[in-house]
Each structure stands twice: as structure tokens, then as C-alpha cells.
Scaffold this active site. Structure first.
Site, short mmCIF file in Angstrom:
data_model
loop_
_atom_site.label_atom_id
_atom_site.label_comp_id
_atom_site.label_asym_id
_atom_site.label_seq_id
_atom_site.Cartn_x
_atom_site.Cartn_y
_atom_site.Cartn_z
CG HIS A 16 -1.94 1.06 1.28
ND1 HIS A 16 -3.08 0.99 2.05
CD2 HIS A 16 -1.99 2.27 0.67
CE1 HIS A 16 -3.78 2.10 1.91
NE2 HIS A 16 -3.14 2.90 1.08
CD GLU A 199 -7.61 6.42 4.79
OE1 GLU A 199 -8.18 6.48 3.69
OE2 GLU A 199 -6.47 6.92 5.00
N1 ADE Z 1 -4.75 8.67 -1.71
C1 ADE Z 1 -3.50 8.65 -1.24
N2 ADE Z 1 -3.49 8.23 0.02
C2 ADE Z 1 -4.76 7.95 0.37
C3 ADE Z 1 -5.39 7.47 1.54
N3 ADE Z 1 -4.72 7.17 2.65
N4 ADE Z 1 -6.73 7.32 1.52
C4 ADE Z 1 -7.42 7.62 0.42
N5 ADE Z 1 -6.88 8.08 -0.70
C5 ADE Z 1 -5.55 8.24 -0.74
ZN ZN Z 2 -3.80 4.75 0.61
#
Ligand code: ADE
Ligand code: ZN
Length: 326
Positions: A16, A199
Site C-alpha cells: 500500500h 479508513e
Molecule cells: N490517496 C493517497 N493516500 C490515500 C489514503 N490514505 N486514503 C485515500 N486516498 C488516498
Molecule cells: Zn492509501
């Protein structure tokens, strides 16, 4: 210290990592100069001072603005090579790199410019460091389904060099379901699927990523822990979560690193991995992420080795290559 060298020496995969998020302020200035672009910062220190975020959107606004210095194939190559140098020093043996073509095509940069710059750097990293890589094309979820389809069409000539599609950007208000059809089309083309979910968004978005998008991995997934049935399911299905501790702290997904759920994830049987997300913006590359949670949560060497092992198991390498890393 001993633990630092143990962590750096652990062979690991990074699953990631947004390549645009590895743009260090020093390179931002160098590219601005090379391309004759004015940037709204006086110095590298001034840039770093701007990296104080209260949430995901705060970060995204600055991250998309920073990407404006990336113009040429050489720029994308240099950006990617700089990432590989840092990754190799951190014990990364394999990297699955996300890129956001729409951030660039919206500014008039050709898809070809972006991907050819990335691919040439990937070939060099394998030759120079034995570091293997794969590319993950991410759709920006704040844009439309039609724009995602357009991007998938632009990628057509390179589909043999793209391993997966992903879904990133502003999560809340843009549920996975919005991209059901484009993910189905990508799956029909033989691509693997990943999506950022849980998230900032609720556990329901993780359910949608599984049931509607049929993803092979969940990016982040932190909020899955709020739903016991979902947690049990993710564990039972052996779903890999690509967790990003320093990102979680900087984007206020957690208040303090001491609150990070990484060891609870492992205890609940989740296949968690450690990753850097956007290392230039969040204060550290992958080994820094291992060190930060190790210190804050008192992780054992066995737990750290499990996390590193999970990163190869959760990768899109073929089974024989995975075995060779374990
Ligand atoms: N683009 C880059 N980092 C990200 C993240 N942590 N969450 C969503 N979009 C992203
Ligand atoms: Zn990300």
C-alpha cells in the site's frame, strides 16, 4: 538499536504505497525548477510545515496540489526511482505500487507519460536491487463512474503490465457500490482488485468492497474492528488488510500511536500487513511504520515477523515466488 536493525533486515513486501505520496519536498522543489513551475512554498521547511492534517480531505487537497510538479516521463521515473532507493534500504523485496492516473490526465498529462515513467523505474529497480514490483491503477472515488471507465479504456494498451485496479481518494460519500460496474469490467479483463475501505468510512463500506466489488485485498480496513461479524469474516476468509500506522496517526484515524489496533488485528486472526501509504507526507517509509507500532504497542519480534510474512502472502506474486520469500 537491535530492534531497528531487526526491522530493517526483515524481508518485506510493501502493498500500500501511492507513488504520488512518495514525492519528497526536496524533489518537489527540484522538479518545479526543472519544469519552470511556481509552487506556493518558500522552502522545504515551509512545505513540511504545511503537512499538518486533521482528516483525509485536508491531506488530499495538499497531495493533489503537490502532484502538479510531475510533468514528464522523466519526472515519473525519478519519483519512482527515489521510492525504490528508500524501499530497498528498508528491506523491501517486492512493492505493489498504486498510481492515480486521473490526477495527471486531468492536467493534460498523457496516461502513457505516467505509466512509461513508472515502468522504466520498475525495470531498473529489479536490475539494480532485485526488487520486484507490480502496478495498481487506482480510480479516484470522488470522480464519476464514467471517468473511471474512461481511465480503464486509456490503460488498455498496458493491461499486461498492470496487475490490479484500486479505489482511493475521499471515502465518505463515495461508497464502493458507485464503482461496481467498472470493477466488474476490470475483473473480466483479468485484473486483481483492491479498494480503500474502512479508513474513515464505516464498516458497511468494507462489506460493500467484499460483496459488491469482490476485492482481493482491503486497503486500511481499520473500522472493520467495530463490526464483530465482519472481523470474523475477514479472518475466516484470510483477507489481507494493508494497514498504514503513520498515515492513521497523521490523518487522525487514531489519536495516538499507543492506540493503534495492529496487535488486536493479529489477535483476532486478521491478516494485517504494515505499509507506508504516502511516506513523504506522513513522516516515514515502511520500516519507520514497523518501528512506530513496535515501540508504541510493544510488538514482539515474532509479531513483526508475522506482519512481514503476511505481506508476501497477501501480495499478487505467484505462489512459487511467495514461497521463495517465506
Ligand atoms: N490517496 C493517497 N493516500 C490515500 C489514503 N490514505 N486514503 C485515500 N486516498 C488516498
Ligand atoms: Zn492509501
Amino acid at each position: 538499536t537491535d530492534l531497528d536493525s531487526f526491522i530493517a533486515g526483515l524481508p518485506k513486501a510493501e502493498l500500500h504505497l501511492h507513488i504520488e505520496g512518495s514525492l519528497e519536498p526536496e524533489l518537489m522543489f527540484a522538479l518545479a525548477k526543472r519544469n519552470g513551475i511556481a509552487i506556493p512554498y518558500a522552502s522545504v521547511e515551509d512545505v513540511r510545515a504545511a503537512y499538518a492534517f486533521s482528516n483525509l480531505q485536508d491531506f488530499l487537497d495538499i497531495y493533489y496540489a503537490g502532484a502538479d510538479v510531475l510533468r514528464t516521463r522523466q519526472d515519473f521515473h525519478d519519483l519512482t526511482t527515489a521510492y525504490f532507493e528508500r524501499a530497498a534500504a528498508d528491506g523491501v523485496r517486492h512493492a505493489e505500487i498504486m498510481f492515480d492516473p486521473q490526477t495527471h490526465t486531468a492536467r493534460g498529462i498523457a496516461f502513457e507519460t505516467v505509466i512509461e515513467g513508472l515502468l522504466s523505474a520498475c525495470a531498473e529497480a529489479e536490475a539494480n536491487h532485485g526488487l520486484t514490483s507490480r502496478l495498481i491503477l487506482c480510480f479516484l472515488r470522488h470522480l464519476s463512474e464514467a471517468q473511471a471507465f474512461e481511465t480503464l479504456a486509456q490503460a488498455e494498451p498496458w493491461l499486461d503490465r498492470i496487475t490490479a485496479v484500486g479505489l482511493d481518494s475521499s471515502e465518505i460519500g463515495h461508497p464502493p457500490e458507485k464503482f461496481a460496474r467498472v470493477f466488474a469490467a476490470a475483473r473480466d479483463k483479468g485484473l486483481k482488485l483492491v479498494a480503500h475501505a474502512g479508513e474513515e468510512g464505516p464498516p458497511a463500506y468494507v462489506h460493500e468492497a467484499l460483496d459488491i466489488l469482490h476485492v482481493d485485498r482491503i486497503d486500511h480496513g481499520n473500522r472493520s474492528l467495530e463490526d464483530v461479524a465482519l472481523t470474523d469474516r475477514l479472518a475466516r476468509e484470510g483477507m489481507t488488510l494493508t494497514v498504514c500506522p503513520l498515515s492513521n496517526l497523521k490523518l487522525c484515524v487514531i489519536d495516538r500511536m499507543e492506540d493503534h489496533p495492529i496487535d488486536r488485528m493479529l489477535e483476532q486472526g486478521l491478516h494485517a500487513t504494515i505499509n507506508s501509504d504516502d511516506p513523504a507526507y506522513f513522516g516515514g517509509y515502511v520500516a519507520d511504520n514497523y518501528r512506530a507500532v513496535a515501540a508504541a504497542r510493544g510488538l514482539t519480534r515474532a509479531q513483526l515477523a508475522t506482519l512481514a510474512r503476511n505481506s508476501f502472502i497477501g501480495s499478487f506474486l505467484p505462489p512459487d515466488a511467495v514461497s521463495a520469500h517465506l
